[in-house]
Scaffold this motif. Structure first.
Motif, short mmCIF file in Angstrom:
data_model
loop_
_atom_site.label_atom_id
_atom_site.label_comp_id
_atom_site.label_asym_id
_atom_site.label_seq_id
_atom_site.Cartn_x
_atom_site.Cartn_y
_atom_site.Cartn_z
N LEU A 12 -3.80 2.39 -3.04
CA LEU A 12 -3.71 2.63 -1.66
C LEU A 12 -2.81 1.86 -1.12
O LEU A 12 -2.75 0.77 -0.97
N THR A 13 -2.21 2.23 -0.52
CA THR A 13 -1.12 1.28 0.21
C THR A 13 -0.85 2.08 1.74
O THR A 13 -1.54 3.45 2.17
N GLY A 14 -0.17 1.54 2.94
CA GLY A 14 -0.54 2.36 3.96
C GLY A 14 0.12 1.57 5.39
O GLY A 14 1.41 0.07 4.87
N ASP A 15 0.73 2.09 5.92
CA ASP A 15 1.88 0.95 7.23
C ASP A 15 0.64 1.80 8.91
O ASP A 15 0.32 2.79 8.48
N ARG A 16 0.65 0.72 10.19
CA ARG A 16 0.30 0.86 11.24
C ARG A 16 1.74 1.80 11.59
O ARG A 16 2.84 1.36 11.22
N MET A 45 -1.33 5.66 3.42
CA MET A 45 -1.65 6.56 4.72
C MET A 45 -1.25 5.57 5.77
O MET A 45 -0.56 4.28 6.39
N ALA A 47 -2.00 4.58 9.25
CA ALA A 47 -3.73 3.46 9.80
C ALA A 47 -3.02 3.56 11.28
O ALA A 47 -2.92 2.88 12.03
N GLN A 50 -5.64 1.76 12.48
CA GLN A 50 -6.07 0.67 12.75
C GLN A 50 -4.65 -0.20 14.26
O GLN A 50 -4.89 -1.10 15.11
N GLN A 140 -10.01 -2.34 6.88
CA GLN A 140 -8.70 -2.15 6.21
C GLN A 140 -9.28 -2.19 4.29
O GLN A 140 -9.27 -1.45 4.03
N ASP A 143 -10.60 1.37 4.17
CA ASP A 143 -9.76 1.77 3.63
C ASP A 143 -9.68 2.17 2.31
O ASP A 143 -9.52 3.68 1.69
N ILE A 144 -9.23 0.61 1.74
CA ILE A 144 -9.58 0.14 -0.14
C ILE A 144 -10.57 1.07 -1.10
O ILE A 144 -10.33 1.90 -1.68
N VAL A 152 -3.13 -2.37 -4.63
CA VAL A 152 -2.83 -2.30 -3.02
C VAL A 152 -1.65 -3.07 -3.18
O VAL A 152 -1.78 -4.43 -3.21
N GLN A 158 -0.68 -10.10 3.84
CA GLN A 158 -1.84 -9.53 3.86
C GLN A 158 -2.93 -9.28 2.55
O GLN A 158 -4.13 -8.97 2.16
N1 TRP Z 1 -2.97 -3.16 7.55
C1 TRP Z 1 -2.01 -2.92 6.83
C2 TRP Z 1 -0.32 -3.23 8.06
O1 TRP Z 1 0.00 -3.71 8.90
C3 TRP Z 1 -1.61 -2.11 7.17
C4 TRP Z 1 -2.52 -0.72 6.52
C5 TRP Z 1 -4.12 -0.29 7.09
C6 TRP Z 1 -3.38 -1.06 5.07
N2 TRP Z 1 -5.45 -0.16 5.78
C7 TRP Z 1 -4.79 -0.62 4.32
C8 TRP Z 1 -2.40 -0.86 3.55
C9 TRP Z 1 -5.17 0.15 3.53
C10 TRP Z 1 -2.97 -1.58 2.34
C11 TRP Z 1 -4.24 -0.75 2.81
O2 TRP Z 1 0.45 -2.85 7.29
#
Ligand code: TRP
Length: 338
Positions: A12-16, A45, A47, A50, A140, A143-144, A152, A158
């Protein structure tokens, strides 16, 4: 970097979505994701919920950047048939899990989270910290764990989020007397952080020192012209320095001809190689790398309906997984009545 290689692992990975993605994101995560999607089951994701925790004064910005970030993902080669792209806010089970997990974390523990501490200073919140922002590590963790991710990929900053997530996992499983949730491991990239064109430690939109993935040819040209090199390298014949020299840091990061880069470095240090030659090569490398990304981005931009469709399908698929975990969690907490 540890790389267990089997499709057993869910990433699981992602960006705001606070702005378009840039070369810093490309080095730190995007190009790895293009690799991971062939090795692992990958959920990416966007996000947005978030992102709202420190952007409640400008929700429109977050809304609009969901599409921008999705376009960037598709442009760099994230393939929706291999990776699942999802929008965080459209999965209410993530919010539900967050609410339950809140009771497994203390205020004191959140206060000790080094990332949160840093971010509070960076944003000048002082005592006026939005509660949602303060508790985003819990969201978060939701999410995970909702996707039972075991890996992750995150930047160094992080890592405390992963530790906090695993504490929640252990506490919950102990409570449930069953391993319902899965502990995860951070995957930290080798080149984590790319400096900005001005030489500042981090490329970021807010510092105005970024090269966006969707940059035009002219924008790339102008940015390369402004790239920080060596202030002591006044004449071509002067010996040049490589430390903090952004032109060479970028060549190291993006030029695939390592031998040519090594030869240029040697020449530069010895003296006799001008910045203009180094920058000319850097420009060629960046133009060649970003052209196909920009063109693919423009193709997708012509059909935003199609992009939304991709996001909708990814989110629906992800929601099924999250709903299953949420049901297990609720049952373990005695929140099942019918
Ligand atoms: N906090 C991460 C960021 O600022 C974004 C994020 C939200 C995320 N939920 C996550 C990353 C879950 C990994 C897994 O980029």
């Amino acid at each position: 970097m540890n790389q267990p290689s089997d499709k057993q692992h869910l990433i699981l990975t992602g960006d705001r979505p606070t702005g378009p993605l840039h070369l810093g994101h490309f080095v730190g995560s995007l190009r790895n994701r293009v690799m991971y999607q062939d090795k692992y089951q990958q959920f990416i994701m966007i996000a947005d919920a978030q992102a709202l925790t420190d952007n409640m004064d400008n929700p429109a910005k977050i809304h609009d950047n969901v599409m921008e970030v999705a376009l960037d993902y598709l442009a760099v080669g994230i393939d929706p048939s291999k990776s699942t792209i999802l929008i965080q806010s459209q999965i209410p089970e993530l919010t539900e899990l967050t609410f339950y997990y809140m009771n497994l974390v203390t205020i004191a523990r959140l206060e000790r989270n080094p990332t949160i501490k840093q971010e509070i200073i960076l944003r000048n919140f002082e005592r006026d910290i939005p509660a949602g922002f303060f508790t985003y590590p819990v969201s978060q963790a939701a999410d995970i764990t909702a996707f039972k991710a075991s890996l992750v990929p995150v930047g160094e900053d992080q890592i405390p989020m992963i530790e906090q997530t695993n504490e929640i996992v252990r506490r919950f499983n102990r409570l449930a007397k069953k391993d319902i949730l899965v502990e995860c491991e951070a995957l930290v990239p080798e080149i984590g952080r790319l400096p900005g064109i001005d030489g500042k430690a981090k490329m970021s939109k807010s510092l105005g020192n970024a090269i966006n993935l969707g940059s035009s040819e002219a924008e790339i040209k102008a940015a390369v012209k402004n790239v920080y090199t060596d202030p002591l390298h006044l004449r071509v014949d002067d010996p040049g320095h490589l430390e903090g020299n952004v032109a060479f840091i970028y060549l190291d990061a993006f030029d695939t001809d390592k031998e040519a880069v090594a030869a240029m470095k040697e020449h530069y240090v010895r003296g006799g190689l001008g910045d203009s030659k180094v920058k000319a090569r850097l420009e060629t490398v960046l133009q060649e790398m970003l052209r196909p990304i920009r063109e693919r981005r423009q193709e997708y931009e012509k059909d935003r309906g199609h992009v939304l469709q991709i996001l909708k399908q990814g989110t629906e698929k992800a929601r099924e997984v999250a709903a299953k975990t949420n049901a297990e969690v609720m049952a373990a907490l005695g929140l099942k009545h019918f």
